[in-house]
Motif scaffolding. Sequence first.
Motif, PDB file in Angstrom:
ATOM      1  N   GLU A 207      47.365  12.505  -6.957  1.00 41.10           N
ATOM      2  CA  GLU A 207      46.242  12.671  -6.762  1.00 41.10           C
ATOM      3  C   GLU A 207      46.678  13.855  -8.043  1.00 41.10           C
ATOM      4  OE1 GLU A 207      42.026  14.162  -4.678  1.00 41.10           O
ATOM      5  OE2 GLU A 207      44.156  13.047  -3.304  1.00 41.10           O
ATOM      6  N   ILE A 208      47.796  14.456  -8.067  1.00 38.81           N
ATOM      7  CA  ILE A 208      47.539  15.879  -8.718  1.00 38.81           C
ATOM      8  C   ILE A 208      47.738  15.468 -10.287  1.00 38.81           C
ATOM      9  CG2 ILE A 208      49.263  18.239  -9.262  1.00 38.81           C
ATOM     10  CD1 ILE A 208      49.299  18.472  -6.893  1.00 38.81           C
ATOM     11  N   ILE A 294      40.855   1.598 -18.248  1.00 37.03           N
ATOM     12  CA  ILE A 294      39.948   1.602 -17.472  1.00 37.03           C
ATOM     13  C   ILE A 294      39.699   2.835 -16.588  1.00 37.03           C
ATOM     14  CG2 ILE A 294      40.767  -1.399 -17.018  1.00 37.03           C
ATOM     15  CD1 ILE A 294      41.685   0.437 -14.534  1.00 37.03           C
ATOM     16  N   LYS A 295      38.200   2.648 -15.643  1.00 33.31           N
ATOM     17  CA  LYS A 295      38.283   3.721 -15.022  1.00 33.31           C
ATOM     18  C   LYS A 295      37.910   3.524 -13.278  1.00 33.31           C
ATOM     19  CE  LYS A 295      33.636   4.603 -16.528  1.00 33.31           C
ATOM     20  NZ  LYS A 295      32.779   5.222 -16.678  1.00 33.31           N
ATOM     21  N   VAL A 296      39.141   4.553 -12.709  1.00 33.99           N
ATOM     22  CA  VAL A 296      38.955   4.231 -11.004  1.00 33.99           C
ATOM     23  C   VAL A 296      38.686   5.654 -10.583  1.00 33.99           C
ATOM     24  CG1 VAL A 296      41.026   2.758 -11.797  1.00 33.99           C
ATOM     25  CG2 VAL A 296      41.612   4.830 -11.253  1.00 33.99           C
ATOM     26  N   ARG A 297      38.589   4.913  -9.754  1.00 31.14           N
ATOM     27  CA  ARG A 297      38.279   6.234  -8.094  1.00 31.14           C
ATOM     28  C   ARG A 297      39.105   6.485  -7.219  1.00 31.14           C
ATOM     29  NH1 ARG A 297      36.096   5.811  -2.693  1.00 31.14           N
ATOM     30  NH2 ARG A 297      35.887   3.679  -3.438  1.00 31.14           N
ATOM     31  N   PRO A 311      32.069   0.951 -11.829  1.00 36.39           N
ATOM     32  CA  PRO A 311      31.498  -0.139 -13.607  1.00 36.39           C
ATOM     33  C   PRO A 311      31.788   1.028 -14.530  1.00 36.39           C
ATOM     34  CG  PRO A 311      30.259  -0.203 -10.859  1.00 36.39           C
ATOM     35  CD  PRO A 311      31.765   0.598 -10.663  1.00 36.39           C
ATOM     36  N   GLU A 312      31.713   0.234 -15.546  1.00 38.53           N
ATOM     37  CA  GLU A 312      31.909   1.339 -16.761  1.00 38.53           C
ATOM     38  C   GLU A 312      30.592   1.870 -16.832  1.00 38.53           C
ATOM     39  OE1 GLU A 312      31.321  -0.973 -19.991  1.00 38.53           O
ATOM     40  OE2 GLU A 312      32.880  -3.170 -19.485  1.00 38.53           O
ATOM     41  N   LYS A 318      35.551  11.936  -7.776  1.00 42.02           N
ATOM     42  CA  LYS A 318      37.122  11.752  -8.538  1.00 42.02           C
ATOM     43  C   LYS A 318      37.748  10.715  -9.634  1.00 42.02           C
ATOM     44  CE  LYS A 318      39.497  14.342  -4.568  1.00 42.02           C
ATOM     45  NZ  LYS A 318      40.153  14.581  -3.080  1.00 42.02           N
ATOM     46  N   GLU A 319      37.492  10.408 -10.081  1.00 37.96           N
ATOM     47  CA  GLU A 319      37.151   9.721 -11.348  1.00 37.96           C
ATOM     48  C   GLU A 319      38.536   9.683 -12.205  1.00 37.96           C
ATOM     49  OE1 GLU A 319      34.149   8.606 -15.111  1.00 37.96           O
ATOM     50  OE2 GLU A 319      33.247   8.702 -13.439  1.00 37.96           O
ATOM     51  N   VAL A 320      38.814   9.207 -13.121  1.00 29.92           N
ATOM     52  CA  VAL A 320      40.170   9.106 -13.914  1.00 29.92           C
ATOM     53  C   VAL A 320      40.175   8.054 -14.592  1.00 29.92           C
ATOM     54  CG1 VAL A 320      41.824   8.325 -12.434  1.00 29.92           C
ATOM     55  CG2 VAL A 320      42.613   9.328 -14.305  1.00 29.92           C
TER      56      VAL A 320
END
Length: 347
Positions: A207-208, A294-297, A311-312, A318-320
């Motif tokens: 996560e860090i 892509i964006k992931v939580r 979704p776009e 905590k989005e990355v």
Amino acid sequence: MSNERYPLIIDTDIGSDCDDTWAINLALKSPEIDLLALTTVGYKPKVRARIAKKLSLLAKRPEVPVFAGLAKPIGKSPRLWSRLCGGFPSFFVERLNLRIQRASLRKELGQKKLPTSLLHVGDDCAVEKIIKLAKQHQAIEFVAIGPLSNLATAIQRAPELIENIKRVTIMGGYLGQLPTYPNVLCGRREMSVKHDYNIQADPEAAEIVFLSGLNIRLVTADVTLKTWLNPKDIQMLREIKSNAMSAALKQCKWWSFLQSLLLKTCCTNNLGFMHDPLTISALINEKLCEFKRIKVRLYQEQGLLKFGLIPENGTSSKEVSVECAISVDCKTFKRFFISRISMLGER
């Protein structure tokens, strides 16, 4: 294929699985790579470091420095072998793997003990070495083929190193929700994949790293589980006569047996998944995998770090954004791997 030579650090838990051995040998024999250091992480890191150093000797690359890193996760994460591999005793598996790999290397080096100077493992902790190298070099490539404990600790101690790391390529994660991913098959049987080891061995560290702002590329289990060595590949590799190849094949033989016990859905055609070699190969040859940003939580559930697709137009606390492998050309990868690893036979 790029003509660029990559200044590279490989952070590995070599000793737990034979694919680290294949990956490091591939890196040692790749002229595109300027291998600044091998760093080790996980249970008994100094033992792992000596295994890595012996590999470099067998591959005729004694100048590559090796540094031992953290033995334990930075969080309170349990050992995951038993959770990932059907309840098999984790401590037993790790100790036995390390013993087998040490024995195979010792025999191929031709003597039980080598001079201390020849097997010198760097006095600096791997974490400090990562910080030093990041400060000394610009645009470093960092490849993590083990838990992310060393890198996360380096970020905590010296956040400024982020500016000098061009990209972090991680073998880890599982994003099985992507529509482009078919079911993972091993032979004719479907494999159930719930978690991957590298991320879940230290989810706090992962996560860090993910939230640090680093440019991250993921080569996930969704893709790597489509690549493995089969008996025909092994037979081809046996024709390459060198001590380095002999040691790698002995480790592979042992791991194939253990894998058949741990992953009961594996068929006899699968003699070892190629998670880490694909990760290194994708750095050298960008055409082997198709990547998509892509964006992931990120969220934790029952001590595990999980990824949820956003979704776009969506957002999350905590989005990355990560560059993720969504497909692999298995045949081209296999040809690339065999041709490159064959260089272990060169004098």
